[in-house]
Design a protein around this motif. Sequence first.
Motif, PDB file in Angstrom:
ATOM      1  N   MET A 289       7.905   2.901 -11.451  1.00  0.00           N
ATOM      2  CA  MET A 289       7.766   1.741 -10.591  1.00  0.00           C
ATOM      3  C   MET A 289       8.482   0.535 -11.111  1.00  0.00           C
ATOM      4  N   GLU A 290       8.991   0.605 -12.528  1.00  0.00           N
ATOM      5  CA  GLU A 290       9.477  -0.684 -12.920  1.00  0.00           C
ATOM      6  C   GLU A 290      10.935  -0.934 -12.553  1.00  0.00           C
TER       7      GLU A 290
ATOM      8  N   VAL B  45      10.281   8.950  -5.252  1.00  0.00           N
ATOM      9  CA  VAL B  45       9.920  10.107  -4.689  1.00  0.00           C
ATOM     10  C   VAL B  45       9.120  10.792  -5.589  1.00  0.00           C
ATOM     11  N   LEU B  46       7.742  11.020  -5.068  1.00  0.00           N
ATOM     12  CA  LEU B  46       6.711  11.693  -5.964  1.00  0.00           C
ATOM     13  C   LEU B  46       6.530  13.188  -5.468  1.00  0.00           C
ATOM     14  N   MET B  47       6.789  14.037  -6.628  1.00  0.00           N
ATOM     15  CA  MET B  47       6.834  15.129  -6.361  1.00  0.00           C
ATOM     16  C   MET B  47       5.553  16.077  -7.178  1.00  0.00           C
TER      17      MET B  47
ATOM     18  N   GLU C  64       4.987   0.709  -1.820  1.00  0.00           N
ATOM     19  CA  GLU C  64       4.396   1.328  -0.720  1.00  0.00           C
ATOM     20  C   GLU C  64       3.279   2.514  -1.308  1.00  0.00           C
ATOM     21  N   LEU C  65       3.818   3.078  -2.463  1.00  0.00           N
ATOM     22  CA  LEU C  65       3.136   4.308  -2.937  1.00  0.00           C
ATOM     23  C   LEU C  65       1.933   3.667  -3.380  1.00  0.00           C
ATOM     24  N   TYR C  66       2.082   2.413  -4.047  1.00  0.00           N
ATOM     25  CA  TYR C  66       0.798   2.014  -4.902  1.00  0.00           C
ATOM     26  C   TYR C  66       0.037   1.597  -3.732  1.00  0.00           C
ATOM     27  N   GLU C  67       0.402   0.693  -2.694  1.00  0.00           N
ATOM     28  CA  GLU C  67      -0.778   0.316  -2.092  1.00  0.00           C
ATOM     29  C   GLU C  67      -1.005   0.927  -0.979  1.00  0.00           C
ATOM     30  N   ARG C  68       0.039   1.978  -0.451  1.00  0.00           N
ATOM     31  CA  ARG C  68      -0.460   2.899   0.848  1.00  0.00           C
ATOM     32  C   ARG C  68      -0.181   4.286   0.379  1.00  0.00           C
ATOM     33  N   PRO C  69      -0.957   4.808  -0.474  1.00  0.00           N
ATOM     34  CA  PRO C  69      -0.826   6.406  -1.019  1.00  0.00           C
ATOM     35  C   PRO C  69      -1.092   7.161   0.209  1.00  0.00           C
ATOM     36  N   ALA C  70      -0.277   8.087   0.233  1.00  0.00           N
ATOM     37  CA  ALA C  70      -0.413   9.163   1.234  1.00  0.00           C
ATOM     38  C   ALA C  70      -1.567  10.165   1.158  1.00  0.00           C
ATOM     39  N   ASN C  71      -1.980  10.223  -0.195  1.00  0.00           N
ATOM     40  CA  ASN C  71      -3.236  11.357  -0.544  1.00  0.00           C
ATOM     41  C   ASN C  71      -3.758  11.044  -1.910  1.00  0.00           C
ATOM     42  N   PRO C  72      -4.787  11.441  -2.325  1.00  0.00           N
ATOM     43  CA  PRO C  72      -5.405  11.385  -3.566  1.00  0.00           C
ATOM     44  C   PRO C  72      -4.511  11.446  -4.795  1.00  0.00           C
TER      45      PRO C  72
ATOM     46  N   VAL D 144      -1.275  11.179  -5.092  1.00  0.00           N
ATOM     47  CA  VAL D 144      -0.396   9.891  -5.170  1.00  0.00           C
ATOM     48  C   VAL D 144      -1.062   8.754  -5.594  1.00  0.00           C
ATOM     49  N   MET D 145      -2.232   8.671  -4.982  1.00  0.00           N
ATOM     50  CA  MET D 145      -2.911   7.398  -5.529  1.00  0.00           C
ATOM     51  C   MET D 145      -3.305   7.386  -6.951  1.00  0.00           C
ATOM     52  N   SER D 146      -3.807   8.659  -7.463  1.00  0.00           N
ATOM     53  CA  SER D 146      -4.215   8.622  -8.961  1.00  0.00           C
ATOM     54  C   SER D 146      -3.076   8.696  -9.848  1.00  0.00           C
ATOM     55  N   PHE D 147      -1.830   9.321  -9.421  1.00  0.00           N
ATOM     56  CA  PHE D 147      -0.693   9.399 -10.438  1.00  0.00           C
ATOM     57  C   PHE D 147      -0.057   7.954 -10.402  1.00  0.00           C
ATOM     58  N   VAL D 148       0.264   7.340  -9.422  1.00  0.00           N
ATOM     59  CA  VAL D 148       0.953   5.885  -9.730  1.00  0.00           C
ATOM     60  C   VAL D 148       0.225   4.878 -10.173  1.00  0.00           C
ATOM     61  N   GLY D 149      -1.107   4.970 -10.403  1.00  0.00           N
ATOM     62  CA  GLY D 149      -1.911   3.958 -10.857  1.00  0.00           C
ATOM     63  C   GLY D 149      -3.334   4.453 -11.252  1.00  0.00           C
ATOM     64  N   GLN D 150      -4.125   3.599 -11.950  1.00  0.00           N
ATOM     65  CA  GLN D 150      -5.452   4.139 -12.078  1.00  0.00           C
ATOM     66  C   GLN D 150      -5.956   4.041 -10.746  1.00  0.00           C
ATOM     67  N   ALA D 151      -7.097   4.999 -10.600  1.00  0.00           N
ATOM     68  CA  ALA D 151      -7.865   4.855  -9.427  1.00  0.00           C
ATOM     69  C   ALA D 151      -9.253   5.521  -9.712  1.00  0.00           C
TER      70      ALA D 151
END
Lengths: 250, 268, 318
Positions: free
Chosen positions: C197-198, C204-206, C219-227, C229-236
């Motif tokens: 992120m920095e 590209v998240l794999m 975009e990955l942080y605010e509009r993650p495509a699936n759970p 992605v959401m939990s990998f790029v930040g706390q959720a």
Amino acid sequence: MTTFLTVIVALPIAALVWSSRSDGLSSFWYWISTPESVSALKLTVAVAALVALTNAIFGTLIAWVLVRDPFRGSSLVNAIIDLPFALPTIVAGLLVLALYGPESPVHVHAAFTRAAIYLVLLFVTLPFVVRTVQPVLHEVDTQMEEAARSLGAREATVFLRIVLPSILPGILSGVAMAFARAIGEVGSVTLVSGNRPFHTEVASIWILNQSSSGNATGAAAVAVLLLAISFVLLLAIGGLRRLATRHERA
Amino acid sequence: MPSAALRRWSVRSVALGYLLVVLMGPLAMLFWRVWAEGLGQAWSAVTEADTLHAFQVTLEIAAIAVPLNTIFGVVCGLAIVRRRFPGKGLVNAFVDLPLALSPVVVGLSLFLLYGRTGWFGPWLTDHGVRVLFALPSMVLATVFVSVPYVAREVIPTLREIGDEQEQAAHTLGASGWQTFWRITLPSIRWAVIYGVVVTTARCLGEYGAVAIVSGSISGRTETATLRVQDYYENIDQAGSFGVSLVLALIAIAVLVLMTLLKPKEGTA
Amino acid sequence: MSISALNVSKRFGDFVALDDVSVEVETGSLTALLGPSGSGKSTLLRVIAGLETPDSGQIRIADEPMDGRAPQDRGVGFVFQHYAAFKHMTVHDNIAFGMKIRKRPRAEIKARVAELLELVQLQGLAERYPSQLSGGQRQRMGLARALAVDPKVLLLDEPFGALDARVRSELRIWLRRLHDETHTTTVIVTHDQEEAMEVADRVVLMQHGRVEQSGPPLELYERPANPFVMSFVGQANRIGDGWVRPHDVQVLLEPNGTTREALVSRLVHLGFEVRAELVRDDGTPLSVQLTRDEAERLELEAGQIVYIRPTRETVFGS
């Protein structure tokens, strides 16, 4: 423990060194400079050097194939490499003689020549470089090779500039051992060379003959010289090794 | 053929070709020649009285030399790795010395020590003790040349294992002897066994040193290896190849043992 | 110099490392291949470099197909996690290696090495051996070495993975600055989402050999495509069917009809931030992030009952 070592090893060597000078320095000098002994020494060192060089090249090659290019049967080949260690030298001599002697099945008649000495010594010293290079080759960081490739180096360059410097200490150790062995080898050489003075007589055989005919002093003199040559060579190779690994101690 | 595969195949061929010529060629000769001379001939040579005696002498020498050097090797290995003492470097050098020495140099030095005109010569003659041209000198020669092998296996193994287990044993109250017998020895046992196998092979194959000190007297001071030479000099092909076959078969057995026992690359 | 990976697949025995992966890397961008261990990110990088051959698919660099091309001929610069320094060569010779084998003139090599040493801040260390350098210095040398031959693209395989935290964060900043100066197309593999992120323009998240999502970090942080992605790029936090970020939770001292009750089980003070570990009325845990000021204003302490309401929730279709 030290008593054992002293009685078994140190004392005899001391007796040897002492005897070589017991008749005086001039006697020592005399015996190491007779035409026959000089010829034998020259032959010994020359063949040993050639054998060491051949092993440096082919031993490394064989180690490479065994470590980097395993194929069906390479574990069998790997096991056989140690055969010259396990086989009595006199048997080795007999076999090489059978292969290249008068009744040679491949019609190569090299027996009783200097070539025969070279060939039998190749057999006897085969394991040395292979066994010292194998572990070092295992340890090489293959990512260094990948880095070199990514920087544009061709395979030959990768080997020469990256792999070879890393395995050089291993090669040098093996070469040192092969050379020491080749200089002193007796059992295998005595059969195949015919021991003709000035032609195929090596230093160790000369010493054997001299001591059998009662010339212990002469034999001791040349023996000590042989010892000294080995010693100097081992020091030189040790120095080369240190040079090749100076980056580790920087 | 892509160049990478071509490269691989040519390197492989050169290496294997070299091995074929240098190693397999002579080995093949053994079986070929014994076959040619006839197994019957070879067998009768091998079972001749003098030859059987030669085998006996070889085994007697090995039976003394191998245990001696095994004990020495273990003791020496322990001392070098675990103890501090002055002259350690010298001890190390002397242990490795036989590897760099020509066997004739070994034989000669023993000759000069125990011969009639040698250092101990007069004393031995006075006391009627025969060392040269008799079994004692042959044993001394064989022990000399096979000194390094067990030690050289034990030392790196001890270094790699470290002494933590022994320290643990001491804290639990084990005496020095108990620790050695129950902890140290078992931890180096494969190294010792491998060393014993190599030492035995060396003893069985010794030629040059024993040739000088024994006088090669048939039926008395001949070893199996000296016997091969004896047969050869008497143009007895069946004899020389027959005895060689026996020695080679023993060597192959040794090789098999070495391969099975060899410490694997990269593991403790 | 753009990079395209088109439908790349690769297996190692039974293990599927890459499963029909397609990735576009724009010229001059810094793209991060992010993912957990085994996601295929390193494999993809090595396939791009030519260090691995894909079972199927194509790699294009600068729109040229790389089929069958050896790493030597791709014009890539590669930086390894464990530096792969040429141990027996000095720092100077390491950096000069690529130029030496291209037979560049001595003067040119000398000048370029000096230039690079300054760029990576290793001046004065030219005659040292890698064993005399710290990890961070070795990696900077690795970078200089890769840059020395003006690669079309720069590939970094977890370059800071073997370094300790402080050196890692310093080098991250430094790498971004370097990229802003040189504008070489760069791909960096990392398992550290913060790093991605920095540092990156695009992430590209794999996972399991497939691309889960690719786009700018935000975009990955605010509009993650699936759970995932959401939990990998930040706390959720999972709340019912929805997912809520720790900083998208409003904490009140009084209920107001839309809130749920929660117990403060633990407060962690992380400098400017305060992380409150809460336990909701149904027993599930919830992690909430507040600024120090907010936490002080609420006079939060462990054992307190508070009322929470998510200000923003993401729900994924099944």
